[in-house]
Scaffold this active site. Sequence first.
Site, PDB file in Angstrom:
ATOM      1  CG  ASP A   1       0.427  -2.354   6.354  1.00  0.00           C
ATOM      2  OD1 ASP A   1      -0.722  -2.530   7.220  1.00  0.00           O
ATOM      3  OD2 ASP A   1       0.182  -1.508   5.402  1.00  0.00           O
TER       4      ASP A   1
ATOM      5  CD  GLN B   1      -6.886  -4.432   3.675  1.00  0.00           C
ATOM      6  OE1 GLN B   1      -7.793  -5.271   3.674  1.00  0.00           O
ATOM      7  NE2 GLN B   1      -7.041  -2.930   3.406  1.00  0.00           N
TER       8      GLN B   1
ATOM      9  CE  LYS C   1      -7.533  -0.085   5.897  1.00  0.00           C
ATOM     10  NZ  LYS C   1      -8.224   0.351   4.634  1.00  0.00           N
TER      11      LYS C   1
ATOM     12  CB  CYS D   1      -3.735   3.598  -1.662  1.00  0.00           C
ATOM     13  SG  CYS D   1      -4.888   4.876  -1.408  1.00  0.00           S
TER      14      CYS D   1
ATOM     15  CG  HIS E   1      -1.754   0.996   1.396  1.00  0.00           C
ATOM     16  ND1 HIS E   1      -1.662   2.205   1.769  1.00  0.00           N
ATOM     17  CD2 HIS E   1      -3.409   0.880   0.988  1.00  0.00           C
ATOM     18  CE1 HIS E   1      -2.887   3.108   1.555  1.00  0.00           C
ATOM     19  NE2 HIS E   1      -3.852   2.347   1.372  1.00  0.00           N
TER      20      HIS E   1
END
Length: 475
Positions: free
Chosen positions: A264, A267, A290, A428, A187
């Site tokens: 990260d 997600q 999220k 993104c 991302h």
Amino acid sequence: MTTPDAPGSPLAAPAVPGIPGAAAPPPPGVATTAPGTDPGSHAPTAAPTAPSTPAPTGRRLTQPASFTPELARRDVPILHRTVNGKPLVWLDNGATTQKPRQVIEAVSGFYGAGNSNIHRGAHTMAREATEAYEGGRAAVARFLGAASPDEIVFTRGTTEAINLVAQSWGRAHLGPGDDILVPELEHHSNIVPWQMVAKETRARVVPVPLRPDGQIDLDAYADRLSLRTRLVALSQASNVLGTVPPVKEMTALAHRYRAKVLVDGAQAVAHFPVDVVDLDADFYVFSGHKLFAPTGIGALYAKPEVLEAMAPWQGGGNMIESVSFDRTVYAPVPHRLEAGTGHIAGVVGLLAAINWLTGFDRHAVAAYETDLLAYAQQALAAVPGLDLIGSAADRIAVLTFTLVGHDPARIADWLDRDGIAVRAGHHCAQPALAHYGLRSAARASLALYNTPEEVDQLVASLQRLQRLQRHQRPA
């Protein structure tokens, strides 16, 4: 299901007008079950067959006794509204997830009965708010498998957490000739902050290519690692391809070169359990919105020795022990990295979201989503001209696609007319799309409350779009 606060607690939420609760019926005209669902059962009925959709759409998904999507749907009020006269089908979970009533009521309850600033107040409500805020920190630590709440720093979300690491840790530890390895999968929020700090420190960002299936090229990754590598920044799950890289193995390899690893998890956290100790990540970041929590709240986990080496990025209140014009003494971590008043209600909502999600068997949720993804992949194969992007074997339920003859924005607009929310654009993640020669695509991203019936509605709408195009094509 776990509720965020025990009855009688100062933060126990009252009923919120207009939000259906567990014991209260929904407003007139509001559906209480998903289309195609037996209201007296937790298990979905056989999915209705969409026009021209093959046999897989009638298949029943395995429903573990500890979890069904209908149990989750009952708690999420917005899933029972209509859009353009059609029942909402929310397939934009990669952008943001919808909120269960437990989260909505916890935030409302905080503002209605417990609102106060934290940490320095001597009155009752300040103590209660502080306990709620620090209770949220402890819940995040447990959720991530961290050893201590002191390893958790609250931020506005993933983007701010990565920028915090880049500006605090990166500026102090990166220099000319140092490498920051970043897969093309990432991302933009895990690319741009590293470009910014690399420019300032004269380090360089080294991209790691992808294989045709959307998995990281691990041979190229190993080749690019060296004693110049100071940091590897990678996602645990891709927002555009759904790819789940072998983060634990990649981290172990990076540590052989004494490089730090930032993961990260934006997600990942909503889809499967995370254990930062098992991953051995030096940094782990995620966003609450999220994870069925409010916007504007997220967290950074870092190993204690790494946090101790991080100077404040921002100065102000809350992050100090004492201030004079001669000398300022900073607070210990994590507080010295949390300048100003935090998003207290956001932390209360994040705590409620974690309690709600962990009230389900997380492994059962992951198994259901894996089955739903396979179902959706097979069902979408019936749409003429549809091409799914990425085919990594290990992935979350993200379906990014193109449709011959249609711009992605046109696809999203068409689906919206049927009440189906998907995302269109570059997501993104322009380098990941460029790997496939694309500048934009449509994306349907699934969550635990989505159903095979909703997949059928997506397929049927796309098929109608393709039939319309054929009828409008000149002879």
